[in-house]
Design a protein around this motif. Structure first.
Motif, PDB file in Angstrom:
ATOM      1  N   MET A  38      18.514  59.390  59.469  1.00 42.00           N
ATOM      2  CA  MET A  38      18.831  60.705  58.922  1.00 42.00           C
ATOM      3  C   MET A  38      20.176  60.733  58.197  1.00 42.00           C
ATOM      4  O   MET A  38      20.771  61.774  57.993  1.00 42.00           O
ATOM      5  N   GLY A  39      20.663  59.563  57.817  1.00 43.43           N
ATOM      6  CA  GLY A  39      21.851  59.508  56.980  1.00 43.43           C
ATOM      7  C   GLY A  39      23.175  59.557  57.706  1.00 43.43           C
ATOM      8  O   GLY A  39      24.214  59.670  57.068  1.00 43.43           O
ATOM      9  N   ALA A  40      23.171  59.452  59.034  1.00 40.72           N
ATOM     10  CA  ALA A  40      24.416  59.590  59.788  1.00 40.72           C
ATOM     11  C   ALA A  40      25.058  58.249  60.143  1.00 40.72           C
ATOM     12  O   ALA A  40      26.276  58.151  60.229  1.00 40.72           O
ATOM     13  N   CYS A  41      24.273  57.198  60.352  1.00 41.14           N
ATOM     14  CA  CYS A  41      24.833  55.946  60.874  1.00 41.14           C
ATOM     15  C   CYS A  41      25.240  54.958  59.782  1.00 41.14           C
ATOM     16  O   CYS A  41      26.028  54.057  60.034  1.00 41.14           O
ATOM     17  N   TRP A  42      24.698  55.068  58.603  1.00 40.99           N
ATOM     18  CA  TRP A  42      25.012  54.189  57.474  1.00 40.99           C
ATOM     19  C   TRP A  42      24.664  52.728  57.752  1.00 40.99           C
ATOM     20  O   TRP A  42      25.273  51.816  57.210  1.00 40.99           O
ATOM     21  N   ASP A  43      23.663  52.472  58.576  1.00 43.65           N
ATOM     22  CA  ASP A  43      23.245  51.097  58.847  1.00 43.65           C
ATOM     23  C   ASP A  43      22.270  50.568  57.793  1.00 43.65           C
ATOM     24  O   ASP A  43      22.150  49.363  57.625  1.00 43.65           O
ATOM     25  N   CYS A  44      21.576  51.451  57.103  1.00 36.97           N
ATOM     26  CA  CYS A  44      20.500  51.026  56.194  1.00 36.97           C
ATOM     27  C   CYS A  44      20.972  50.927  54.745  1.00 36.97           C
ATOM     28  O   CYS A  44      20.214  51.207  53.817  1.00 36.97           O
ATOM     29  N   LEU A  45      22.223  50.500  54.546  1.00 41.10           N
ATOM     30  CA  LEU A  45      22.776  50.454  53.195  1.00 41.10           C
ATOM     31  C   LEU A  45      22.072  49.401  52.337  1.00 41.10           C
ATOM     32  O   LEU A  45      21.824  48.279  52.771  1.00 41.10           O
ATOM     33  N   VAL A  46      21.768  49.783  51.114  1.00 44.67           N
ATOM     34  CA  VAL A  46      21.160  48.888  50.130  1.00 44.67           C
ATOM     35  C   VAL A  46      21.853  49.099  48.786  1.00 44.67           C
ATOM     36  O   VAL A  46      22.661  50.011  48.619  1.00 44.67           O
ATOM     37  N   THR A  47      21.525  48.268  47.831  1.00 42.88           N
ATOM     38  CA  THR A  47      22.033  48.414  46.469  1.00 42.88           C
ATOM     39  C   THR A  47      20.928  48.986  45.604  1.00 42.88           C
ATOM     40  O   THR A  47      19.834  48.424  45.536  1.00 42.88           O
ATOM     41  N   VAL A  48      21.187  50.105  44.966  1.00 49.15           N
ATOM     42  CA  VAL A  48      20.195  50.806  44.157  1.00 49.15           C
ATOM     43  C   VAL A  48      20.620  50.780  42.693  1.00 49.15           C
ATOM     44  O   VAL A  48      21.655  51.353  42.335  1.00 49.15           O
ATOM     45  N   GLU A  49      19.850  50.079  41.878  1.00 50.38           N
ATOM     46  CA  GLU A  49      20.168  49.984  40.446  1.00 50.38           C
ATOM     47  C   GLU A  49      21.620  49.564  40.229  1.00 50.38           C
ATOM     48  O   GLU A  49      22.321  50.092  39.369  1.00 50.38           O
ATOM     49  N   GLY A  50      22.084  48.608  41.060  1.00 44.37           N
ATOM     50  CA  GLY A  50      23.442  48.092  40.917  1.00 44.37           C
ATOM     51  C   GLY A  50      24.503  48.870  41.659  1.00 44.37           C
ATOM     52  O   GLY A  50      25.666  48.443  41.688  1.00 44.37           O
ATOM     53  N   ARG A  51      24.141  50.010  42.272  1.00 44.63           N
ATOM     54  CA  ARG A  51      25.114  50.820  43.010  1.00 44.63           C
ATOM     55  C   ARG A  51      25.047  50.438  44.493  1.00 44.63           C
ATOM     56  O   ARG A  51      24.051  50.700  45.163  1.00 44.63           O
ATOM     57  N   ALA A  52      26.106  49.817  44.985  1.00 43.17           N
ATOM     58  CA  ALA A  52      26.134  49.362  46.373  1.00 43.17           C
ATOM     59  C   ALA A  52      26.380  50.523  47.329  1.00 43.17           C
ATOM     60  O   ALA A  52      26.885  51.582  46.937  1.00 43.17           O
ATOM     61  N   GLY A  53      26.022  50.325  48.601  1.00 38.07           N
ATOM     62  CA  GLY A  53      26.350  51.297  49.636  1.00 38.07           C
ATOM     63  C   GLY A  53      25.499  52.546  49.654  1.00 38.07           C
ATOM     64  O   GLY A  53      25.916  53.563  50.190  1.00 38.07           O
TER      65      GLY A  53
END
Length: 220
Positions: A59-74
């Motif tokens: 639900m967006g609180a833990c920040w564990d699932c970070l990926v890079t989207v179209e070159g934008r990290a985090g």
């Protein structure tokens, strides 16, 4: 997670995006994390030690699932909506994305009451204030009001919504009828005074603050 309960109908046809070069099917309205989980992809990135990381809170609180989207990290996979042709990577890019262009003038909003968070409590407070005659602005980083508890269905429509979904729909209808202004995808990132905050609306920075109080008034 992708829902598969009886009585649910997808909102549209499947499309695909890529994750580390692999084509991933997704439904309109679905998050990147939900589409990846539906394909059994649970490790979305690796730490410097090589340990895998994936969905934890969802639900967006833990920040564990970070990926890079179209070159934008985090970017949080559980918050980013899947889109046709989107390029998702598990590793950060070799070079950071360019900084946003300089904004010539900061856009400002000055409602009577500013509410941060469109969950059940935030919406309820906003509705009561609007019914009392206040001009109310609600900011929420999600793409739909309701918070985690009363969030609407994203990728499906339900033939018979349960009580929780009906309650969320009713609260959203009440907010609209009361004239509450809701800004979605608004990430509040700073507070510079008791009556001023800064938010990012997509890629547009804005400042928001309650309207100036009259003599003798008290503001939170």
């Amino acid at each position: 997670m992708r829902l598969s309960s009886p009585g649910l109908t997808p909102l549209g046809r499947e499309f695909t995006f890529t994750f580390d070069g692999r084509e991933i099917p997704a439904l309109p309205g679905e998050t990147v994390a939900a589409a990846l989980a539906a394909q059994g992809i649970l490790a979305l990135r690796h730490t410097a030690s090589g340990a895998p990381r994936g969905l934890f809170c969802g639900m967006g609180a833990c920040w564990d699932c970070l990926v890079t989207v179209e070159g934008r990290a985090g970017e949080r996979a559980c918050q980013v909506k899947a889109a046709p042709g989107l390029d998702i990577r598990s590793a950060p890019p070799g070079q950071p994305s360019p900084l946003a262009a300089t904004v010539p003038e900061l856009e400002e909003r000055a409602p009577d009451l500013l509410v941060v968070g469109a969950g059940p409590a935030g919406l309820s407070a906003a509705i009561e204030a609007a019914r009392a005659g206040a001009q109310v602005l609600v900011l929420d980083e999600r793409d739909a009001p309701g918070g985690q508890y009363l969030k609407p269905l994203a990728a499906h429509r339900a033939a018979r919504p349960d009580a929780q979904h009906r309650r969320g729909d009713a609260l959203r209808d009440e907010a609209a009828a009361a004239g509450v202004a809701i800004e979605r995808n608004a990430l509040v990132w700073g507070a510079f005074a008791p009556d001023e905050i800064a938010a990012l609306f997509g890629t547009r920075p804005r400042a928001a603050a309650p309207a100036p109080a009259a003599a003798g008034d008290r503001r939170a």
